[in-house]
Design an enzyme around this catalytic site. Structure first.
Site, PDB file in Angstrom:
ATOM      1  N   SER A 573      68.086  26.360 -37.973  1.00  0.00           N
ATOM      2  CA  SER A 573      67.318  27.380 -38.670  1.00  0.00           C
ATOM      3  C   SER A 573      66.086  26.728 -39.315  1.00  0.00           C
ATOM      4  O   SER A 573      65.269  26.144 -38.610  1.00  0.00           O
ATOM      5  CB  SER A 573      68.202  28.099 -39.688  1.00  0.00           C
ATOM      6  N   HIS A 688      72.541  34.397 -35.263  1.00  0.00           N
ATOM      7  CA  HIS A 688      71.921  33.206 -35.841  1.00  0.00           C
ATOM      8  C   HIS A 688      72.893  32.039 -35.952  1.00  0.00           C
ATOM      9  O   HIS A 688      72.483  30.902 -36.137  1.00  0.00           O
ATOM     10  CB  HIS A 688      71.338  33.546 -37.215  1.00  0.00           C
TER      11      HIS A 688
END
Length: 714
Positions: A573, A688
């Site tokens: 991320s 994610h």
């Protein structure tokens, strides 16, 4: 399990072919020809469309090519078997929470891939084999409806404690479908609240009313893709008849609602208007009308306790004759602030030292639990009000040098579930009596690797500006300090998220047991030392984050634990951006780079996925000074011909609607055009987290450690 829009905004971790006709190897917008928005055009922008057929075909071909290489390694089958056994082990400690006299858990294993939401009593949980009762079988639901549902948590009515809104995601994306669930009948409510798929959040205003933040039509979603409008929806009412409660401005990031209650019967409903990722305005609903509270923009209300709003303050603040330091926790009298919302009179509950960082606030019947780190080591304090309205606190006696996490509290009683874990110490779950401080050990994960020959050290590196940056080393006890140890360096460095010790589990089995060392760096940008540690690397000051990381790497080499030949790095991320920057700024330092669910195009990021929400962290390409800095660090724009780069491994997900897979796709495609080597893995699901279930997690881990062993050990 409270599920809000704010929870969607970040995550630490993990977490052929295109032809020349599709893309060239240089930025599409010539220097000096920048649109007024600061967002350049890009001939590879088609890859930013998550569902573009050509992009999906390109990603599949690249994934097939790369996985064929890694799975052909003779070590891969053993790594996959070990990772799967750990991930699906039924001896894992369940994560549990209180709800009335019952406790609840969400559980996945080899037999329940999508998972079970289940419940038992505390007495049964204390036994070796608890009597778990199924509340919701997500595998059965997915099979019945033909949708690969991923359970994303619940929002429950705390007034009656009977009904909850269940969040269900298709394949792990952030967008969810919401359905009302009856905890008594253990079934979805016929004709109950049902909200179609979207990025949305809800709060129970009362048993028959939801406050809903979602897309309501044109101009109701922000540029980040989050709701700008909160409406009150009555039971049985169609969406188009919901009543407007609050509307943010088009430039806002998001809005959302939350209802807070304490055990003394006090209740407050608040609207949070997020101006940016870190700045917000908070409104209290008084007589159904939103009244703005006198709070600093960098603050967060965590709950109500004994009629007091408990607020975390993230910037220095003076109000009501009291000066509050950044990083403190304060209490505001609910009755007083309701009567006069514009004049707050804070009472300090906790003020940090320079080496502390707040990690959590939780509530039992009579206490506030304050979780923090002291030089990156966990502490939990029990706080309550004295007879004069001041606050006192006492330290719970829990193991030192560990990561301590309050995982569930009982608002009806003074007790809490607390987990303790260290790099080499399996996670232990205890029940803490907050009145007496007594700690009852309930469950412990069996050792997943042999830690007897390993050692943990905490050291400090000196960064480019003289700042001392702590980091942890976990290594075999008998490694020779001659630069030959394969070493994996991990960091995040953003959004005030601290990187804390955790039981290494799969990393211990797949990496440490094979002679590798693991390093966790506490670089700036995180929350290890409170808001100031984060603020030091905001926007155009961000280079210090990257310098901190390099300082740790150079310290590892100066002490001869490892060398450039044996050093690999990994991050996801925002940490994926960190990896991309290190890949382009210092390609000579690394032999392996694992770039997970990354941001990489830092000039177009505001128009890719949820990127506009992160301009408070990274800056705005429309601001010339910030654009110039972003252009200087953007990995996608700083690949250079003629440079020898390590072969990276990109890891992403086709279902990641937070950090769009287009970042990884475009970077890999550009490298291909430049003739640079890389490996690429795009999971078809997982969101994610890059994996939607335990099997997918194990496969991703096996692929990553196969790559690391090939690069750093061979």
């Amino acid at each position: 399990m409270k599920h809000t829009i704010s929870a969607l905004l970040l995550s630490p971790g993990l977490l052929l072919g295109a032809t020349a006709a599709f893309a060239d190897s240089s930025p599409a917008t010539p220097p000096g020809s920048v649109p007024a928005t600061g967002i350049p055009e890009d001939s590879r922008a088609w890859m930013e469309d998550m569902n573009n057929a050509d992009a999906l075909a390109w990603a599949k071909a690249e994934t097939d090519r790369s996985t064929a290489v890694l799975q052909a390694d003779p070590r891969y089958p053993a790594l996959l078997a070990e990772a799967t056994a750990i991930a699906e082990s039924k001896d894992r400690v369940p994560g549990v929470s209180f709800r009335g006299e019952a406790i609840y858990n969400f559980w996945q294993d080899a037999d329940h891939v999508q998972g079970l939401w289940r419940t038992t009593t505390l007495a049964s949980f204390r036994t070796e084999k608890p009597d778990w009762q199924i509340v919701l079988d997500v595998d059965a639901l997915a099979k019945a409806e033909g949708v690969k549902w991923v359970f994303k948590g619940t929002d429950c009515d705390e007034e009656t404690r009977r009904h909850c809104v269940v969040h269900l995601s298709n394949g792990g994306e952030d967008a969810v479908t919401l359905r009302e669930f009856d905890m008594k009948t253990r079934a979805f409510v016929p004709g109950g609240f049902t909200l179609p798929r979207g990025k949305q959040s809800v709060a129970w205003a009362d048993t028959d009313t939801l406050l809903v933040a979602r897309e309501w039509g044109p101009d109701t979603m922000s540029a980040s893709g989050y709701p700008l409008v909160v409406k009150a929806l009555k039971r049985g009412q169609p969406l188009d008849q919901a009543r407007l409660v609050f509307k943010g401005d088009p430039t806002d990031m998001s809005v959302g609602a939350e209802t807070l209650r304490d055990t003394q019967g006090h209740q407050a409903t608040i609207i949070v208007r997020n101006l940016s990722f870190f700045q917000s305005e908070t409104y209290l609903l008084v007589g159904g009308q939103p009244q703005r509270l006198d709070l600093p923009q960098k603050s967060q209300i965590h709950g109500i306790h004994d009629g007091q709003l408990i607020v975390e303050v993230k910037e220095d603040w003076s109000a009501g004759g009291t000066t509050v330091a950044q990083g403190s926790v304060v209490a505001l009298d609910l009755a007083a602030i309701t009567a006069d919302p514009r004049h707050a009179h804070p009472v300090v509950v906790y003020a940090p030292t320079s080496r502390e960082g707040l990690t959590g606030l939780d509530f039992t019947r009579h206490h506030v639990l304050i979780s923090l780190t002291d030089n990156v080591k966990g502490r939990v304090y029990v706080a309550d009000r004295d007879a004069d309205g001041g606050w006192r606190r006492a330290l719970l006696q829990l193991p030192d040098n560990s990561n301590l996490t309050v995982t569930g509290t009982d608002r009806d009683h003074d007790r809490a579930f607390v987990t303790v874990a260290g790099f080499l110490d399996p996670l232990t779950l205890s029940l803490v009596d907050t009145n007496t401080g007594a700690v009852e050990k309930l469950k412990s994960t069996p050792a997943q690797f042999d830690a007897s020959k390993a050692v943990v050290e905490q050291r400090e590196a000196v960064s480019s500006d003289g700042t001392r940056v702590p980091y942890f080393i976990v290594r075999p006890r008998d490694v020779p300090f001659d630069g030959s140890t394969p070493t994996l360096l991990y960091a995040y460095g953003g959004f005030e998220v601290p990187m804390l010790p955790r039981y290494l589990g799969a990393t211990g089995k797949l990496w440490l047991a094979r002679g590798g060392a693991y390093v966790l760096a506490n670089i700036r940008g995180g929350g290890e030392f409170g808001p100031a540690w984060h603020d030091a690397g905001l926007k155009t000051k961000r280079q210090v984050i990257y310098d901190d990381f390099v300082a740790v790497a150079r310290d590892l080499m100066a002490t001869k634990l490892t060398s450039t030949r044996r050093l690999g790095i990994e991050g996801g991320s925002n940490g994926g951006l960190l990896m991309g920057v290190q890949f382009t700024q210092h390609p000579e330092l690394w032999r392996a780079v694992v770039i997970q669910v990354p941001l990489l195009d830092m000039l177009r990021f505001p128009v890719i996925g949820a990127g506009a929400s992160w301009m408070g962290e990274y800056g705005d390409p429309a601001v010339p000074e910030e654009r110039a800095f972003l252009a200087g660090i953007s990995p996608y724009h700083n690949l250079k011909a003629g440079v020898t780069y390590p072969e990276p491994l990109f890891v992403t997900s086709a279902k990641d609607d937070r950090v769009n897979p287009g970042h990884a796709r475009k970077m890999a495609a550009k490298m291909k055009e430049m003739g640079l080597p890389y490996l690429y893995y795009e999971n078809t699901e997982g969101g994610h987290a890059a994996s939607a279930n335990l099997k997918e997690t194990a496969r991703r881990q096996a692929l990553e450690f196969t790559y690391l062993l090939r690069k750093l050990k061979d």
